[in-house]
Enzyme design. Structure first.
Site, PDB file in Angstrom:
ATOM      1  N   THR A   1       0.850  -1.186   0.000  1.00  0.00           N
ATOM      2  CA  THR A   1       0.000   0.000   0.000  1.00  0.00           C
ATOM      3  C   THR A   1       0.888   1.239   0.000  1.00  0.00           C
ATOM      4  O   THR A   1       2.118   1.135  -0.026  1.00  0.00           O
ATOM      5  CB  THR A   1      -0.905   0.030   1.248  1.00  0.00           C
ATOM      6  OG1 THR A   1      -0.107   0.375   2.394  1.00  0.00           O
ATOM      7  CG2 THR A   1      -1.569  -1.327   1.486  1.00  0.00           C
ATOM      8  N   CYS A   2       0.257   2.410   0.075  1.00  0.00           N
ATOM      9  CA  CYS A   2       1.045   3.642   0.081  1.00  0.00           C
ATOM     10  C   CYS A   2       1.887   3.772   1.344  1.00  0.00           C
ATOM     11  O   CYS A   2       2.879   4.498   1.356  1.00  0.00           O
ATOM     12  CB  CYS A   2       0.145   4.862  -0.084  1.00  0.00           C
ATOM     13  SG  CYS A   2      -1.151   4.988   1.167  1.00  0.00           S
TER      14      CYS A   2
ATOM     15  N   GLU B   1      -9.908   3.730  -4.453  1.00  0.00           N
ATOM     16  CA  GLU B   1     -10.705   4.064  -3.275  1.00  0.00           C
ATOM     17  C   GLU B   1     -10.282   5.386  -2.661  1.00  0.00           C
ATOM     18  O   GLU B   1     -11.120   6.171  -2.212  1.00  0.00           O
ATOM     19  CB  GLU B   1     -10.574   2.938  -2.242  1.00  0.00           C
ATOM     20  CG  GLU B   1     -11.429   3.143  -1.009  1.00  0.00           C
ATOM     21  CD  GLU B   1     -11.291   2.007  -0.003  1.00  0.00           C
ATOM     22  OE1 GLU B   1     -12.123   1.926   0.905  1.00  0.00           O
ATOM     23  OE2 GLU B   1     -10.331   1.212  -0.128  1.00  0.00           O
ATOM     24  N   MET B   2      -8.968   5.669  -2.655  1.00  0.00           N
ATOM     25  CA  MET B   2      -8.479   6.896  -2.031  1.00  0.00           C
ATOM     26  C   MET B   2      -8.976   8.135  -2.787  1.00  0.00           C
ATOM     27  O   MET B   2      -9.395   9.126  -2.179  1.00  0.00           O
ATOM     28  CB  MET B   2      -6.952   6.882  -1.983  1.00  0.00           C
ATOM     29  CG  MET B   2      -6.382   7.751  -0.898  1.00  0.00           C
ATOM     30  SD  MET B   2      -6.812   7.161   0.761  1.00  0.00           S
ATOM     31  CE  MET B   2      -5.855   5.661   0.842  1.00  0.00           C
TER      32      MET B   2
END
Length: 416
Positions: free
Chosen positions: A50-51, A192-193
């Site tokens: 993920t980020c 989603e973000m």
């Protein structure tokens, strides 16, 4: 005995410049899972990227788990151990169990209690399941983490207030532009973000919003919900000068916004300031863009102060959540304790079925050859009984002290 092992590079120890070097692109995941699972000693694996974190969850049967996973990460991303080791965090067995539950519950996130990580963890689990890199132990570990996260969400208020990376991104925008409703916002990506950013911006009254994505259809789905425009990413360079605010979160492996492009956009804007927030890993915006006058460039790591201003109310809930994690761990460890017995029973069942198949096959052959049916059936029963009980009796005889009460129902008519 196999061990549960987790290797993590996350936002707490590693800056964005390091995290982006060890990130796994979605289109690489299948190959990387297979490659990792084929390494000597690796019985099962899942990769989360993920980020804010890249993590490997594995069951290791032989060798040094930490070295196996660290070498794999180093070699896969072509980064030396000397460069990456200071940022690696390793968890094993009970600590690994606690860590995955903390991750699933959002307790280890940049934004305390944020719910997006649970969905990302489930995606990673399903990817491993689809490729076939899960075993019984790793399957149970993830199911335990998911059920624990559900209980934490139900029994605490850890996720009650609207604090997320997307929420903090919008709050940071407000520090630059007091009235967001007057600004033109360009959102790059369609995950989603970005959808959450669009939702928060819409709630702030933003009227001019553009969603750009490589797949136009995905951009349209978000744009339609919030009265925004949608464009293909190929047209991005022709509209970037319209944006007062740019928030980017794509899965691109290299930056999609360079210094030259923004220099040109600033000239068209007569150097009207631009706020740019890069929440992608690897980064979407070249760091050199931040050197330009009239550009305020932030990365996901710059959200930390905004986050700390908004999570004080969640600290009390974090304590409650960790108490739940500890209690739930007892359930998992009880299952783990009886797992060898389950495997022994399964092995015994498999062996007994193999013996049965062979004895029945021999009996059928004798019947086909005209043998006496009654005698063949009696012999089959004797052979089956003797072969199946042989190993059990052998083990009992070799044991100095046997608790015969434990044999009740297994070996009839044994008396002390």
């Amino acid at each position: 005995m196999s061990r549960i092992a987790i290797l993590s590079v996350n936002h707490a120890q590693a800056p964005v410049a390091v995290r982006e070097r060890v990130a796994f692109a979605p289109n690489q995941l299948t190959d990387e899972l297979q490659k990792l699972n084929e390494l000597p000693g690796v019985a099962a694996c899942v990769i989360l990227s993920t980020c804010n974190r890249s993590e490997i969850y594995a069951v290791i049967e032989t060798g040094n788990p930490q070295e196996i996973l660290s070498d794999y990460l180093s070699q896969t991303h072509n980064i030396s151990r000397a460069e990456i080791d200071p940022y690696l965090v390793y968890f094993e067995d009970d600590k690994a169990l606690a860590h995955i539950c903390n991750v699933a519950c959002g307790l280890d996130s940049l934004v305390l209690g944020e719910p997006q990580i649970l969905g990302q963890l489930k995606d990673a689990y399903h990817a491993g399941k689809q490729v076939g890199t899960l075993d019984k132990k790793l399957e149970k570990l993830f199911q335990h983490a998911f059920s624990t996260a559900k209980k934490v969400r139900t029994d605490t208020q850890i996720g009650s207030s609207p604090v997320s990376i997307a929420y903090c991104a919008v709050k940071l925008s407000e520090k630059i532009f007091t009235d967001l409703s007057e600004q033109t916002v360009l959102l790059i990506g369609a995950g989603e973000m970005i959808e959450l950013c669009a939702q928060h911006l819409h709630q702030k009254g933003v009227r001019n919003m553009i969603v750009a994505n490589r797949t136009l259809e995905n951009a349209q789905k978000i744009a339609e919900q919030y009265n925004a425009q949608s464009v293909n990413l190929k047209r991005f360079s022709s509209i970037v000068d319209q944006a007062d605010i740019i928030i980017s979160s794509t899965a691109a492996s290299v930056p999609i916004i360079g210094k030259g492009l923004i220099e040109s956009a600033l000239k068209k804007r007569k150097h009207k300031p631009m706020f740019m927030l890069d929440i992608a890993i690897p980064r979407d915006i070249e760091p050199e863009v931040g050197q330009l006058a009239d550009v305020y460039l932030y990365t996901i790591d710059d959200l930390e102060q905004v986050v700390s201003d908004n999570v004080d109310s969640r600290e009390k809930e974090k304590v409650l959540a960790q108490e739940i994690i500890i209690k739930q761990a007892q359930v998992f460890n009880q299952w783990l304790a009886v797992l060898p017995n389950e495997q022994l029973v399964q092995s015994y069942r498999t062996s007994a079925n193999q013996i049965k198949d062979q004895v029945v096959l021999d009996a059928i052959k004798r019947l086909n050859n005209g043998g006496d049916g009654e005698q063949i059936i009696k012999k089959l029963a004797d052979q089956l009984t003797n072969k199946i009980l042989h190993t059990t009796f052998k083990n009992i005889k070799q044991t100095d002290h046997v608790d015969l009460s434990q044999c009740e129902g297994c070996v009839p008519n044994i008396k002390k």
